[in-house]
Design a protein around this motif. Structure first.
Motif, PDB file in Angstrom:
ATOM      1  N   GLY A 222       0.846  -1.188   0.000  1.00  0.00           N
ATOM      2  CA  GLY A 222       0.000   0.000   0.000  1.00  0.00           C
ATOM      3  C   GLY A 222       0.872   1.225   0.000  1.00  0.00           C
ATOM      4  O   GLY A 222       2.093   1.108  -0.023  1.00  0.00           O
ATOM      5  N   ASN A 223       0.266   2.390   0.026  1.00  0.00           N
ATOM      6  CA  ASN A 223       1.066   3.608   0.037  1.00  0.00           C
ATOM      7  C   ASN A 223       0.533   4.636   1.022  1.00  0.00           C
ATOM      8  O   ASN A 223       0.706   5.835   0.846  1.00  0.00           O
ATOM      9  N   PHE A 224      -0.152   4.149   2.036  1.00  0.00           N
ATOM     10  CA  PHE A 224      -0.671   5.019   3.107  1.00  0.00           C
ATOM     11  C   PHE A 224      -1.885   5.844   2.709  1.00  0.00           C
ATOM     12  O   PHE A 224      -2.337   6.680   3.479  1.00  0.00           O
ATOM     13  N   SER A 225      -2.408   5.650   1.493  1.00  0.00           N
ATOM     14  CA  SER A 225      -3.594   6.416   1.119  1.00  0.00           C
ATOM     15  C   SER A 225      -4.853   5.595   1.343  1.00  0.00           C
ATOM     16  O   SER A 225      -4.824   4.365   1.383  1.00  0.00           O
ATOM     17  N   LEU A 226      -5.974   6.264   1.478  1.00  0.00           N
ATOM     18  CA  LEU A 226      -7.258   5.606   1.625  1.00  0.00           C
ATOM     19  C   LEU A 226      -7.474   4.632   0.481  1.00  0.00           C
ATOM     20  O   LEU A 226      -7.851   3.472   0.681  1.00  0.00           O
ATOM     21  N   GLN A 227      -7.213   5.122  -0.722  1.00  0.00           N
ATOM     22  CA  GLN A 227      -7.467   4.308  -1.899  1.00  0.00           C
ATOM     23  C   GLN A 227      -6.626   3.029  -1.897  1.00  0.00           C
ATOM     24  O   GLN A 227      -7.109   1.956  -2.255  1.00  0.00           O
ATOM     25  N   SER A 228      -5.370   3.160  -1.470  1.00  0.00           N
ATOM     26  CA  SER A 228      -4.514   1.974  -1.515  1.00  0.00           C
ATOM     27  C   SER A 228      -4.993   0.930  -0.504  1.00  0.00           C
ATOM     28  O   SER A 228      -4.856  -0.272  -0.735  1.00  0.00           O
ATOM     29  N   GLY A 229      -5.574   1.385   0.600  1.00  0.00           N
ATOM     30  CA  GLY A 229      -6.129   0.443   1.564  1.00  0.00           C
ATOM     31  C   GLY A 229      -7.335  -0.271   0.970  1.00  0.00           C
ATOM     32  O   GLY A 229      -7.516  -1.483   1.132  1.00  0.00           O
TER      33      GLY A 229
END
Lengths: 356, 356
Positions: A222-229
């Motif tokens: 992931g990359n710490f963004s909402l979308q990546s979660g």
DNA sequence: ACAAAAAATGTAACGGATTACATTTTATGA
DNA sequence: TCATAAAATGTAATCCGTTACATTTTTTGT
């Protein structure tokens, strides 16, 4: 804008006397002092701090390199920095780097060009690397005017402020294990970051201690963004044997994951438990309220600034490593594993959104 | 740190030639230029920007006064500022004021003391008020080196960047009315802010146009925090005749309100619709995804910085007022009013059987 | 009241880069 | 080749506050 010579003229004294009146009033007789202060007021005189700092060679500015201010956690850290900086008469120059090395180097250059005295880095990367290093042949490898916070370099040439991410991740994983979960997934941060590495290590520590085999397919990037979660959760749910718990390396990803899980028609935590990291303000207001690791974000900022000022004032000979405490905050997003027969850990309280 | 004299010595030229080589290479012969550039490299020379700026009288720093960086919306605005500032070789000094006048004045003083060239204010308050005004007797009432953005002063003595909050609130209220809602509550921001006043005005505009009477008890105070939305929703739900829709003046309060409504066992939007304002990243990941007004947050920041630089460079004689566009983003948190027989949304018939 | 110490104040250099103006070097034209 | 224009370079003032050192004034002790 009036200057000190103007004031001296008005008060019929020398510029030195004006300066002394303002800096070391004890050295000036009461009579003269009053005369000068009156002139200062009459002229509306404000010392030109650019001149002061130019002469003193100290800007009293600190650059802070932050991957993105739009991140709620970093915003809190910066808040704390601001507080400590203001208390110590320093100002904060914001460097929103977007993780770009070029941009980082540009801001780091502000230190070499005397636009700032020092730098705080919130990413695990030495921004001075790209720039020509100060004379390496010196005998005294002086500390860089830099502090690394939150996400620290492995062997940083500067003071660091950090959380024991490994222990924290281990604690959270133990919490999930205690709830009977055996297939625990983790949604990671960016692959390169030491912070991510440490949290994965803590996660594996706990698994190992509990005798639960590690499964590579349960580690999702992931990359710490909402979308990546959100996206990572989709991948995990699509596994042949999906996890019963997902531990996310920050709260945004956890909130994104919860959203995805619910869209799939599954319940949190009845079907899947979700845990986060950071305890941002939205965590307590997630649905369900998020179990997470609370970090003292503002304290990170305050400590980093204090350390940096210590470095700048030469009060530090070695680079200290400050470890701040974390707190496992159990809310309602984690619960017993489906079908697991587990003993009720009575310490488990699922608090509502707290006050504050 | 080497200085220009050192370079001049190395290159066997005068300091003026060194300066010219770096600033106006055309004036220097190729031969000399190369000699100088070699010396610059050899000495590892970086111009001392403090000296440059001291002499030029321009700091190339901009102060930004923000009530709190921890606010997601403001963080985006600052992000945009940073971008524009960096593009124009300016740096951003962060002033996290926590809404404190004293703190604001302290940061504003940085402009008078030549620590910064100008200031951007995100709150409806003139921070220079507290300080002694520049000579009021002058003939030319020059623009203050200031720009007011997002939340603007009623009659600001400076350029402003603003949203048509009244129109935006009106549009959202119309959306709710079109869904058949008649008891529409509003959770406001801090009472004193013009922004709040404008949004309430827009809300009333829409009600009036639809012939729906305004009910004072449906206006609930908030402070833009998650918790205040949570609390305000509790109050509204406790009314004898509770609203069927709640329009919150920002997304945080809306998310807090949704949380409270669900805890009460009610469904969103089946029982109560909720709308927000700002379209922060969490809005799309709320449950249900939040209907809201999208603001071009980054563009606020970019525009504010550009305007301020224009002021500083004397390119502006009058203080412009820039109005940025908004966008009504309809997601799943708003739906038909319970029991309302409503038509096709685009017909927007407002003659529903009223149960008043 | 006088010498010596102490206090008060003044003078001028300093920090580093820029730039107006002066001076020197090079190019141009007849 | 010389006069003159043009180009290149140098000299030194400037921005403004601080402070080491010099000078003047006041206080102290006897």
């Amino acid at each position: 804008m009036s200057n000190i010579r103007e004031v001296a003229r008005l008060a019929e004294v020398s510029v030195a006397t004006v300066s002394r009146t303002l800096q070391q009033p004890d050295l000036v007789s009461l009579k003269t002092r009053n005369k000068v202060l009156a002139a200062v007021k009459a002229a509306g005189y404000k010392p030109n701090l650019m001149a002061v700092r130019f002469r003193s060679g100290k800007t009293h500015n600190l650059v802070v390199l932050v991957p993105t201010v739009a991140n709620v956690f970093f915003a809190r850290v910066i808040s704390g920095m601001q507080e400590a900086a203001h208390d110590n008469q320093y100002a904060l120059l914001l460097g929103n780097t977007l993780g770009d090395d070029e941009m980082e180097a540009a801001y780091a250059r502000m230190v070499q060009t005397s636009q700032a005295d020092g730098l705080i880095q919130l990413r695990a990367h030495n921004p001075f690397d790209a720039l020509q290093q100060p004379d390496a042949g010196d005998e005294a490898p002086a500390l860089l005017p830099m502090v690394n916070a939150c996400e620290v370099l492995d062997k940083a040439p500067c003071p660091t402020v950090v959380l024991d991410n490994r222990a924290a991740a281990c604690a959270m994983t133990e919490h999930l294990l205690a709830l009977g979960h055996r297939r625990i997934a983790m949604i990671k941060g960016p692959a390169r970051s030491p912070l991510t590495r440490d949290r994965v290590a803590g996660y594996r520590d706990a698994l190992e201690a509990a005798g639960v085999p590690f499964a590579a397919e349960l580690l999702s990037p992931g990359n710490f963004s909402l979308q990546s979660g959100f996206d990572a959760a989709a991948d995990l749910l699509a596994l042949p044997n999906p996890p019963t718990a997902i531990f996310c390396e920050n709260d945004e990803m956890a909130i994104g994951a919860i959203q995805r899980i619910k869209q799939q028609g599954l319940r949190v935590p009845a079907d899947i438990s979700v845990a986060g990291f950071d305890d941002i303000s939205f965590a307590a207001f997630a649905d369900p309220p998020l179990t997470t690791i609370a970090q003292p974000a503002e304290e990170f900022g305050r400590t980093a600034v204090r350390l940096l000022i210590d470095v700048l004032e030469g009060k530090l000979s070695k680079a200290p490593k400050v470890i701040l405490p974390f707190d496992l905050v159990i809310r309602a997003s984690t619960g017993p594993a489906p079908g697991a027969h587990q003993q009720q850990p009575d310490l488990q309280q699922k608090d509502q959104p707290d006050k504050s």
